[in-house]
Design a protein around this motif. Structure first.
Motif, PDB file in Angstrom:
ATOM      1  N   ALA A   1       0.807  -1.229   0.000  1.00 36.87           N
ATOM      2  CA  ALA A   1       0.000   0.000   0.000  1.00 36.87           C
ATOM      3  C   ALA A   1       0.840   1.279   0.000  1.00 36.87           C
ATOM      4  O   ALA A   1       0.346   2.328  -0.392  1.00 36.87           O
ATOM      5  CB  ALA A   1      -0.949   0.001   1.194  1.00 36.87           C
ATOM      6  N   ASN A   2       2.083   1.209   0.396  1.00 35.01           N
ATOM      7  CA  ASN A   2       2.949   2.384   0.440  1.00 35.01           C
ATOM      8  C   ASN A   2       3.659   2.630  -0.894  1.00 35.01           C
ATOM      9  O   ASN A   2       4.573   3.428  -0.973  1.00 35.01           O
ATOM     10  CB  ASN A   2       3.983   2.221   1.568  1.00 35.01           C
ATOM     11  CG  ASN A   2       4.726   3.507   1.854  1.00 35.01           C
ATOM     12  OD1 ASN A   2       4.174   4.600   1.750  1.00 35.01           O
ATOM     13  ND2 ASN A   2       5.999   3.380   2.194  1.00 35.01           N
ATOM     14  N   PHE A   3       3.233   1.926  -1.961  1.00 34.29           N
ATOM     15  CA  PHE A   3       3.903   2.016  -3.252  1.00 34.29           C
ATOM     16  C   PHE A   3       2.943   2.424  -4.363  1.00 34.29           C
ATOM     17  O   PHE A   3       1.763   2.102  -4.328  1.00 34.29           O
ATOM     18  CB  PHE A   3       4.535   0.673  -3.617  1.00 34.29           C
ATOM     19  CG  PHE A   3       5.608   0.254  -2.660  1.00 34.29           C
ATOM     20  CD1 PHE A   3       6.909   0.692  -2.816  1.00 34.29           C
ATOM     21  CD2 PHE A   3       5.308  -0.573  -1.592  1.00 34.29           C
ATOM     22  CE1 PHE A   3       7.899   0.321  -1.915  1.00 34.29           C
ATOM     23  CE2 PHE A   3       6.292  -0.946  -0.687  1.00 34.29           C
ATOM     24  CZ  PHE A   3       7.583  -0.500  -0.860  1.00 34.29           C
ATOM     25  N   LYS A   4       3.512   3.121  -5.354  1.00 35.43           N
ATOM     26  CA  LYS A   4       2.803   3.466  -6.581  1.00 35.43           C
ATOM     27  C   LYS A   4       3.571   2.819  -7.735  1.00 35.43           C
ATOM     28  O   LYS A   4       4.787   2.644  -7.645  1.00 35.43           O
ATOM     29  CB  LYS A   4       2.731   4.979  -6.782  1.00 35.43           C
ATOM     30  CG  LYS A   4       1.879   5.680  -5.733  1.00 35.43           C
ATOM     31  CD  LYS A   4       1.828   7.173  -5.941  1.00 35.43           C
ATOM     32  CE  LYS A   4       0.869   7.630  -6.972  1.00 35.43           C
ATOM     33  NZ  LYS A   4      -0.535   7.333  -6.831  1.00 35.43           N
ATOM     34  N   TYR A   5       2.854   2.496  -8.789  1.00 31.45           N
ATOM     35  CA  TYR A   5       3.441   1.747  -9.896  1.00 31.45           C
ATOM     36  C   TYR A   5       3.050   2.352 -11.242  1.00 31.45           C
ATOM     37  O   TYR A   5       1.947   2.871 -11.402  1.00 31.45           O
ATOM     38  CB  TYR A   5       2.942   0.299  -9.890  1.00 31.45           C
ATOM     39  CG  TYR A   5       3.260  -0.438  -8.620  1.00 31.45           C
ATOM     40  CD1 TYR A   5       4.429  -1.167  -8.491  1.00 31.45           C
ATOM     41  CD2 TYR A   5       2.391  -0.398  -7.532  1.00 31.45           C
ATOM     42  CE1 TYR A   5       4.731  -1.836  -7.323  1.00 31.45           C
ATOM     43  CE2 TYR A   5       2.682  -1.075  -6.352  1.00 31.45           C
ATOM     44  CZ  TYR A   5       3.850  -1.788  -6.258  1.00 31.45           C
ATOM     45  OH  TYR A   5       4.146  -2.439  -5.101  1.00 31.45           O
ATOM     46  N   ILE A   6       3.963   2.228 -12.188  1.00 27.89           N
ATOM     47  CA  ILE A   6       3.663   2.443 -13.594  1.00 27.89           C
ATOM     48  C   ILE A   6       4.199   1.210 -14.312  1.00 27.89           C
ATOM     49  O   ILE A   6       5.302   0.740 -14.023  1.00 27.89           O
ATOM     50  CB  ILE A   6       4.342   3.696 -14.170  1.00 27.89           C
ATOM     51  CG1 ILE A   6       3.854   4.949 -13.464  1.00 27.89           C
ATOM     52  CG2 ILE A   6       4.090   3.781 -15.679  1.00 27.89           C
ATOM     53  CD1 ILE A   6       4.563   6.214 -13.899  1.00 27.89           C
TER      54      ILE A   6
END
Length: 185
Positions: free
Chosen positions: A140-145
């Motif tokens: 949950a503490n991560f963002k992705y592309i």
């Protein structure tokens, strides 16, 4: 996505401009570190072809290991900030006639991601789908592309994973990495 990254050791390789394997090449920022997969680092059970993966990270940590346990990987990422992967997709290694078929197969298996949006774009002079996602649960503490690409009917992906706090810090450099992608034929 994150599971197979967990078997690489990232080492200092500073000042390189172009990193090439038999599938593609990319230009990396001068101070980023990278590691290509090799038989000694890649377990056969993961079906990752030797030299099909390049893992990159910003220089924030210097040397660091990404361990085979998800918890240890997450602990490292809490300090590392971001990681990029350029790879032929060995989990979905089929001949796909349509990019949409690959996108469907890939996104069905990403249970740790909440896909926010998808858009059509290009990468390596190929049609691609760019996916924006947030992590779920322990991610949950991560963002992705993620970019999903077909080249010669073979699937490739490019991923960018970053702590929410560091997401925009390395995004411009990630975009430059993607723009530099060229496929070897």
């Amino acid at each position: 996505m994150i599971l197979f990254v967990s078997y690489f050791l990232i080492t200092n390789v500073y000042g390189l401009e172009k990193v090439t394997n038999k599938y593609f090449s990319i230009n990396i920022p001068d101070n980023w570190i990278h590691q290509k997969s090799s038989d000694s680092l890649t377990p056969s059970l993961l079906k990752i072809a030797s030299s099909s993966v390049i893992v990159l990270a910003p220089p924030v940590l210097g040397n660091f290991s990404v361990f085979n346990e998800t918890k240890e990987f997450l602990q490292n990422m809490q300090i590392a900030g971001a990681i990029c992967i350029f790879s032929q997709d060995q989990y979905n290694l089929s001949n796909y006639d349509k990019l949409e078929d690959y996108v469907r197969a890939k996104t069905l298996n990403q249970k740790d991601l909440n896909i926010i949006s998808m858009e059509e774009t290009t990468a390596g002079n190929e049609r691609a789908i760019r996916i924006y996602a947030d992590g779920i649960g322990e991610f949950a503490n991560f963002k992705y592309i993620e970019y999903l690409i077909l080249h010669d009917k073979k699937p490739y992906f490019i991923s960018y994973s970053a702590r929410v706090a560091d997401y925009y810090t390395y995004l411009a450099e990630f975009d430059k990495l993607v723009k530099s992608l060229t496929f070897g034929d």
